[in-house]
Design an enzyme around this catalytic site. Structure first.
Site, PDB file in Angstrom:
ATOM      1  N   GLU A  59      40.853   7.102 -40.221  1.00 28.28           N
ATOM      2  CA  GLU A  59      41.058   7.453 -41.627  1.00 28.28           C
ATOM      3  C   GLU A  59      39.993   8.413 -42.132  1.00 28.28           C
ATOM      4  OE1 GLU A  59      41.353   4.400 -40.425  1.00 28.28           O
ATOM      5  OE2 GLU A  59      43.372   3.746 -40.952  1.00 28.28           O
ATOM      6  N   HIS A 128      45.774  -6.360 -47.093  1.00 30.08           N
ATOM      7  CA  HIS A 128      46.871  -5.385 -47.221  1.00 30.08           C
ATOM      8  C   HIS A 128      47.474  -5.353 -48.620  1.00 30.08           C
ATOM      9  CE1 HIS A 128      47.062  -5.477 -42.775  1.00 30.08           C
ATOM     10  NE2 HIS A 128      47.871  -4.449 -42.828  1.00 30.08           N
TER      11      HIS A 128
END
Ligand SMILES: Cc1ncc(C[n+]2csc(CCOP(=O)(O)OP(=O)(O)O)c2C)c(N)n1
Ligand SMILES: [Mg+2]
Lengths: 332, 341
Positions: A59, A128
């Site tokens: 990322e 999440h």
């Protein structure tokens, strides 16, 4: 035309890739997998691997590379799978994307668009499910928007691509399968304006992203009780459309802010402050907030539902501000 | 449908050493339990009993069993979101694991975590981490604590091939090596990070070579061969235990099922999956045990029946579990509550 939020995003991505050769999409599993939320399904086949680039699980590197590509004259759209994973790239966002124009004395420009899913409701637990867009909205140098409707999912992306500065688009994960009407034309609102989704007169309910639908559901319920709630969809979290927020609050004299972020240090705190700074003497009650419980989001449905803002809680908060003495627990 | 060449099958080393019947029974029994448990979990997911993300390790059972067989009770384990096999091999009660998948209060993490977040500190099972590569730095820290206290133990850290692309992999290998910490890095290379094939996410696809940059000794092993994997892990663990610093063991394996229950599997061909299924670790081990006269077919069938029975008991345990009261929502955010909000 009716389509899902997901289809609206795909339409917008397709158009962007077709319209401008400088645009490319990159992120984890955007190509062969079709996107974790299937927003980019079919785009690899249509545009090829140079323009729809699967990245490794890196990322920090691929968000940073998006910044670099934007410096280099491209118009990258970077997809980060989920806001929780974007934390691995936060350094590149806060220390580079947001600062380069200023640190360079205005020489550099980072016309980058970053899209990511946010929010809870799918029972995917504490790594999440969070709503951290309020953190991003804290940072000067970037812009933050949150499409709550299919129409905005369709039209915010091209508007974001026209911006000379980094724009972060937060897509609530519960919205992808939601269907809505998508206009043929962008607008009517500019990218950074709030929208009144339901006019009312008794209270302004301010929400964004996945909470807008919950606010509208609450307003329906309240209407059966004779309470007319005005639902304001922020659309843009940075900048905040103070004028529209304050205009509505001045008319309704009461406000409830709904925010899936945690209450402490949240976007809802910022909005409540701006209301007291800008409309204090118009208020008939303290501003109320409906936020996520201050807990990492738990897995079981009953606990997750309780942790997140829900229409019932919004209704209760509205009833509370309509009876200020009780709600504030103050003087009788 | 993407048509790409199947990744090369790892070279199968010859049967490595002999195995006694008791060990064979234990390992095969555990592999069968993981398989049956996860097959049942998939069914329960379709039935709506299990929600959220569910990542199955079917096809990768040999790695879980072989790796954990080399550890002692004092050793730490750090795992990923694909951790049912690790948890069961570590000896977590199958009922507590299944109840966690349900989200019930009798689950291993009291239902708070679900499939991706199974914890059992008593068994030094430091969980289910769903941030890819998020566990590696924790493993380095656990090993650092053991070094400083001191406590004679090693830390085994599981992660996937996808995790190798994250900075945390590189930073953790370097740190563990620099400080000579007892970490056994166990890469479960199943050739895919979600839908992205190894050769599309790694410039150097031989993961075992990556240890070299950090002076971490590394070996690759056929993770479909439980005996080969077990002897490789044993050797690696011994080296780590001796104080030589970390070790990177790459176990080459394959997941037979989708990445998670949401995955339409557009990125690989059925033929490729079928080709790997011919190297099903359970079938391979079974054939070797039967062929070598170590376990008879009837004994193997009995193990399978037992795995199914234990799975059924686990389901019954989960079904019987309670939901945690909503009033407890804020429990365990901190060790103690303070009067101010
Ligand atoms: C930091 C981070 N980025 C992205 C994801 C989404 N994601 C979950 S699993 C996965 C693939 C990981 O692949 P690998 O490490 O090979 O493990 P495997 O799933 O194959 O066991 C991805 C991209 C995540 N959980 N964490
Ligand atoms: Mg993998």
């Amino acid at each position: 035309m009716r389509m899902t939020y997901r289809e609206a995003l795909r339409t917008a991505l397709t158009e962007a890739l077709s319209a401008d050769p400088r645009v490319f999409l990159m992120g984890e599993d955007v190509g062969r997998y079709g996107g974790a939320y299937a927003a980019s399904k079919g785009l690899l086949e249509q545009f090829g691997p140079d323009r729809v680039r699967d990245t490794p699980l890196s990322e920090s590197a691929f968000v940073g590379a998006g910044i670099g590509a934007a410096l280099g004259g491209m118009r990258p759209i970077v997809e980060v799978m989920t806001v929780n994973f974007s934390l691995l790239a936060l350094d590149q966002v806060v220390n580079s994307a947001a600062t380069l124009r200023h640190m360079s004395g205005g020489q550099l420009s980072v016309p980058l668009v970053v899209r990511m899913a946010t929010g809870g409701g799918r029972q995917v637990a504490a790594q999440h499910s969070h709503s951290l867009e309020g953190w991003y909205a804290h940072v000067p140098g970037i812009r933050v928007v949150a499409p709550a409707t299919a129409h905005d999912a369709r039209w915010m992306l091209p508007a974001a691509l026209r911006e000379p500065d980094p724009v972060f688009i937060f897509e609530h994960a519960m919205l992808y399968p939601e269907e809505g009407e998508v206009g043929e034309e962008p607008g009517p609102l500019p990218l950074f304006a709030a929208a009144i989704r339901r006019p009312g007169r008794d209270v302004t309910v301010i929400a964004h992203g996945g909470s807008v639908g919950k606010a509208l559901a609450a307003a329906e319920q309240l209407a059966t009780e004779g309470i007319e709630a005005e639902v304001l969809d922020l659309r843009s979290l940075r900048p905040l459309d103070d004028a529209t927020i304050l205009e509505s609050v001045r008319r309704c004299h009461r406000a409830v802010v709904v925010d899936e972020g945690w209450r402490s240090g949240s976007l809802s705190a910022e909005i409540a402050s701006r209301i007291s700074e800008g409309a204090f003497f118009e208020l008939d009650a303290p501003v109320a907030r409906v936020c996520s419980a201050e807990v990492p989001i738990p897995y079981p449905k009953h606990l997750e539902d309780t942790a997140l803002p829900q229409p019932d809680g919004i209704c209760a908060a509205v009833r509370g501000v309509l009876q200020p003495a009780q709600a504030a627990g103050a003087k009788a | 449908m993407a048509t790409r060449e199947a990744p090369p099958l790892p070279k199968t080393p010859a049967a490595s050493g002999a195995i006694d019947a008791a060990t064979a029974r234990s390992w095969l029994g555990q592999m069968l339990l993981i398989r049956r448990f996860e097959e049942k979990a998939a069914e329960l997911y379709s039935a709506g009993k299990i929600r959220g993300f569910l990542h199955l390790s079917i096809g990768e059972e040999a790695v879980s069993v072989a790796a954990i067989a080399a550890l002692t009770e004092a050793d730490n384990i750090v795992s990923t979101y694909r951790e049912h096999g690790h948890a069961l091999a570590r000896g977590l009660p199958p009922g507590a694991v299944m109840a966690e998948l349900y989200g019930k209060a009798n689950g291993a993490s009291r239902g708070r975590g679900g499939s991706m977040h199974i914890f059992d500190v008593g068994r030094r099972f430091y969980g289910g981490n769903a941030i890819v590569a998020g566990g590696l730095p924790l493993a380095v820290g656990l090993a650092l604590a053991d070094r400083l206290r001191p406590r004679p133990a090693i830390t085994a850290c599981f992660f996937g091939d996808g995790a190798v692309a994250e900075g945390e992999f590189h930073e953790s290998l370097n740190l563990a090596s620099l400080w000579k910490l007892p970490v056994l890095f166990l890469c479960e290379n199943n050739y895919y990070a979600m839908g992205t094939a190894l050769d599309r996410h790694q410039a150097e696809t031989d993961i075992s070579l990556k240890g070299g940059a950090y002076r971490v000794p590394s070996v690759a092993v056929d993770g479909m061969d439980v005996m080969a994997t077990a002897s490789a892990v044993r050797a690696a663990a011994e080296q780590v235990r001796s104080g030589a610093g970390p070790f990177l063991l790459e176990c080459r394996t394959y997941r037979f099922r989708a990445h998670s229950m949401y995955d339409p599997e557009l990125y690989r061909s059925k033929e490729e999956v079928e080709q790997w299924k011919r190297r099903d670790p359970i079938a391979l081990f079974r054939a070797r045990l039967e062929g070598g006269g170590i376990l008879a077919a009837a004994a193997i069938e009995a193990l399978d029946r037992e795995a199914r029975a234990v799975t059924d008991q686990a389901v019954a345990f989960a079904e019987a579990g309670e939901w945690e009261p909503v009033a407890d929502l804020l429990k365990d955010v901190y060790a103690r509550e303070l009067p101010c909000g």
